[in-house]
Scaffold this motif. Structure first.
Motif, short mmCIF file in Angstrom:
data_model
loop_
_atom_site.label_atom_id
_atom_site.label_comp_id
_atom_site.label_asym_id
_atom_site.label_seq_id
_atom_site.Cartn_x
_atom_site.Cartn_y
_atom_site.Cartn_z
N SER A 199 7.53 46.16 43.58
CA SER A 199 8.22 46.23 44.99
C SER A 199 6.98 46.69 45.79
CB SER A 199 9.29 47.35 44.87
OG SER A 199 10.42 46.77 44.09
N LYS A 200 6.30 47.79 45.57
CA LYS A 200 5.15 48.15 46.45
C LYS A 200 4.21 47.34 46.68
CE LYS A 200 1.90 52.25 46.67
NZ LYS A 200 1.39 53.39 46.22
N GLU A 201 4.05 46.51 45.60
CA GLU A 201 2.63 45.64 45.52
C GLU A 201 3.26 44.42 46.74
OE1 GLU A 201 0.69 45.69 41.49
OE2 GLU A 201 2.30 44.41 41.59
N ALA A 202 4.55 44.14 46.70
CA ALA A 202 4.98 43.04 47.35
C ALA A 202 4.97 43.47 48.72
CB ALA A 202 6.60 42.71 47.09
N VAL A 203 5.55 44.84 49.19
CA VAL A 203 5.29 45.23 50.67
C VAL A 203 3.84 45.25 51.05
CG1 VAL A 203 5.61 47.16 51.84
CG2 VAL A 203 7.60 46.56 50.29
N GLU A 204 3.00 45.73 50.11
CA GLU A 204 1.52 45.74 50.58
C GLU A 204 0.88 44.51 51.03
OE1 GLU A 204 -0.10 47.98 47.50
OE2 GLU A 204 0.38 49.86 48.39
N GLU A 205 1.53 43.47 50.12
CA GLU A 205 0.98 41.79 50.15
C GLU A 205 1.61 41.44 51.65
OE1 GLU A 205 -0.72 38.29 49.46
OE2 GLU A 205 -1.10 40.17 48.66
N SER A 206 2.67 41.86 51.90
CA SER A 206 3.28 41.50 53.06
C SER A 206 2.34 41.92 54.50
CB SER A 206 4.77 41.79 53.27
OG SER A 206 5.19 41.60 54.88
N LYS A 207 1.83 43.08 54.43
CA LYS A 207 1.21 43.76 55.25
C LYS A 207 -0.09 42.95 55.39
CE LYS A 207 -0.73 47.99 57.13
NZ LYS A 207 -1.18 49.41 56.99
#
Length: 249
Positions: A186-194
């Protein structure tokens, strides 16, 4: 860019409008039933508190499931009207994981927003108390402080809302990334969005604003138009995601 993405969304919706509308209708029916149940419970009762907590918990996976259903339909995968429920709750942890990571990224402007509401509430209370004091004793000592606090509260509220909104657009693609990359945390998905949204926030904002006319028009249909507007907007957002993903590949 917005007109191009909307055209692509309409192209992808060709032959799918009926199914997309059924998904939207099913989601809106569930949302209506939840609101109807809450509306018939005594506002300050313990039961209302329990129901509010339950609704808060399930709204996230339901929203995740709606996006997932539209994503599957966009990708020509099989999905039916109420699949958003199973898709949402079968990904309960992932939906909340992405949401929680987004909340953490936005915690500072959210805290400032809460502080601004507290300041405004306190200034109103102080103004009311000072008004009574002025009527009975002629003292105006509290009115100036109430005015100052209200000004500070309004400025802080405007600043925090703008900050929260601009930060939100960094993470607006987190759900789609999580669906597109099941191996990501989940954290990686959020960081990838940024990462994808760097220099692209204004473009997504412009795309969403381009639907304002349709949203206003849907209001004049007593909300029925949203049954088609929801998938139209979702498909356009998926087209936007595909475009920025390709650009950043």
């Amino acid at each position: 860019m917005s007109s191009e993405l909307r055209a692509k969304a309409r192209e992808k919706l060709t032959g799918k409008w009926g199914k997309a509308a059924c998904i939207s209708l099913a989601y809106l029916v569930i949302a209506f039933l939840i609101g109807f149940i809450r509306g018939h419970i005594e506002e300050h009762s313990f039961l209302n508190l329990i129901v509010s907590i339950i609704v808060f918990i399930i709204e996230v996976p339901l929203s995740f499931g709606l996006v997932y259903s539209m994503y599957k339909l966009f990708k020509d995968e099989e999905t039916s009207a109420f699949d958003f429920c199973s898709l949402g709750f079968s990904n309960f942890g992932r939906a909340w994981g992405v949401t929680w990571q987004t909340i953490l990224k936005m915690i500072v402007p959210v805290i400032l927003m809460i502080i601004s509401y507290v300041l405004l509430a306190f200034s109103i209370s102080l103004y009311v108390a000072s008004s009574f004091s002025y009527i009975y004793s002629g003292s105006t000592s509290g009115l100036g402080m109430a005015g100052l606090l209200s000004i500070v509260g309004i400025i802080l509220l405007i600043f925090s809302v703008i900050w929260a909104l601009t930060k939100y657009y960094y993470y607006a693609l987190s759900y789609l990334i999580a669906m597109d990359n099941p191996e990501m945390t989940s954290k990686e998905a959020v960081e990838e969005s940024k990462k994808l949204m760097n220099d692209n926030r204004g473009k997504l904002f412009g795309l969403q604003m381009s639907f304002i006319g349709w949203a206003i028009l849907a209001l004049f249909t007593f909300g029925i138009g949203y049954i088609w507007l929801i998938p139209y907007m979702q498909f356009a957002t998926i087209c936007f995601y595909d475009k920025v993903k390709e650009t950043n590949a």
